[in-house]
Each structure stands twice: as C-alpha cells, then as structure tokens.
Design a protein around this motif. Structure first.
Motif, mmCIF file in Angstrom:
data_model
loop_
_atom_site.group_PDB
_atom_site.id
_atom_site.type_symbol
_atom_site.label_atom_id
_atom_site.label_comp_id
_atom_site.label_asym_id
_atom_site.label_seq_id
_atom_site.Cartn_x
_atom_site.Cartn_y
_atom_site.Cartn_z
ATOM 1 N N THR A 1 -10.547 -5.610 4.546
ATOM 2 C CA THR A 1 -9.552 -6.433 3.866
ATOM 3 C C THR A 1 -8.168 -6.257 4.461
ATOM 4 O OG1 THR A 1 -9.146 -4.770 2.164
ATOM 5 C CG2 THR A 1 -10.808 -6.441 1.677
ATOM 6 N N THR A 2 -7.839 -5.073 4.949
ATOM 7 C CA THR A 2 -6.511 -4.871 5.507
ATOM 8 C C THR A 2 -6.388 -5.458 6.902
ATOM 9 O OG1 THR A 2 -7.097 -2.647 6.239
ATOM 10 C CG2 THR A 2 -5.986 -2.847 4.136
ATOM 11 N N SER A 3 -7.478 -5.476 7.679
ATOM 12 C CA SER A 3 -7.384 -6.038 9.024
ATOM 13 C C SER A 3 -7.182 -7.540 8.962
ATOM 14 C CB SER A 3 -8.627 -5.696 9.849
ATOM 15 O OG SER A 3 -9.771 -6.316 9.296
ATOM 16 N N SER A 4 -7.690 -8.200 7.953
ATOM 17 C CA SER A 4 -7.499 -9.647 7.847
ATOM 18 C C SER A 4 -6.076 -10.000 7.477
ATOM 19 C CB SER A 4 -8.469 -10.234 6.810
ATOM 20 O OG SER A 4 -8.159 -9.747 5.525
ATOM 21 N N ARG A 5 -5.331 -9.074 6.874
ATOM 22 C CA ARG A 5 -3.939 -9.327 6.513
ATOM 23 C C ARG A 5 -2.999 -9.196 7.699
ATOM 24 N NH1 ARG A 5 -3.714 -6.045 0.818
ATOM 25 N NH2 ARG A 5 -5.250 -7.351 -0.183
ATOM 26 N N ARG A 6 -3.416 -8.521 8.739
ATOM 27 C CA ARG A 6 -2.557 -8.314 9.912
ATOM 28 C C ARG A 6 -2.488 -9.542 10.809
ATOM 29 N NH1 ARG A 6 -5.197 -2.835 11.674
ATOM 30 N NH2 ARG A 6 -5.098 -1.837 9.680
ATOM 31 N N ARG A 7 -3.380 -10.464 10.663
ATOM 32 C CA ARG A 7 -3.439 -11.616 11.562
ATOM 33 C C ARG A 7 -2.441 -12.664 11.194
ATOM 34 N NH1 ARG A 7 -9.943 -11.745 11.728
ATOM 35 N NH2 ARG A 7 -10.115 -9.760 12.707
ATOM 36 N N GLU B 1 -8.922 -4.053 -3.808
ATOM 37 C CA GLU B 1 -9.398 -2.894 -3.073
ATOM 38 C C GLU B 1 -8.946 -3.006 -1.618
ATOM 39 O OE1 GLU B 1 -13.578 -0.532 -2.386
ATOM 40 O OE2 GLU B 1 -13.634 -2.630 -2.958
ATOM 41 N N TRP B 2 -8.425 -1.915 -1.079
ATOM 42 C CA TRP B 2 -8.022 -1.897 0.327
ATOM 43 C C TRP B 2 -9.110 -1.201 1.132
ATOM 44 C CZ3 TRP B 2 -2.182 -0.843 1.381
ATOM 45 C CH2 TRP B 2 -1.426 -1.828 0.762
#
Length: 58
Positions: free
Chosen positions: A52-58, A47-48
């Motif tokens: 969950t998406t902000s943690s992938r940007r780091r 699920e996006w």
C-alpha cells in the motif's frame, strides 16, 4: 490481529488505544538518543504495508 476498516476508524478515535500506543512509544524513547526519538505520531484508519505504501509513491 487484523482489523476491518470500520474497526480501524474506531480504534483511531479511541482514547484508550491512543494512550496505549503512546505508552509504548514512551518506553521505546527511553532507550533512544534524542535525535532518534518519536516526537509525534498519528493513528491512521488504513493499514500500511509495503504494497500500500509503494503505490502512494508513484
């Protein structure tokens, strides 16, 4: 509707689900300019959400 992880994976592989999403995209694309249209998509098993998406940007 919230899906569990195994159900998400099953939906991702389901041809009916893909056709259903594709049909909706085609309907939306009719009202969009060519540069705005969805050209391709992928069903993903996770699920996006903003969390969950902000943690992938780091």
């Amino acid at each position: 509707m919230r899906l569990t992880e195994p159900n998400r994976a099953a939906v991702r592989r389901d041809e009916y689900a893909r056709a259903w999403v594709e049909g909706h995209i085609e309907n939306v694309n009719r009202a969009l300019e060519p540069h705005e249209r969805i050209e391709r998509f992928e069903l993903v098993p996770t699920e996006w959400t903003p969390r969950t998406t902000s943690s992938r940007r780091r």
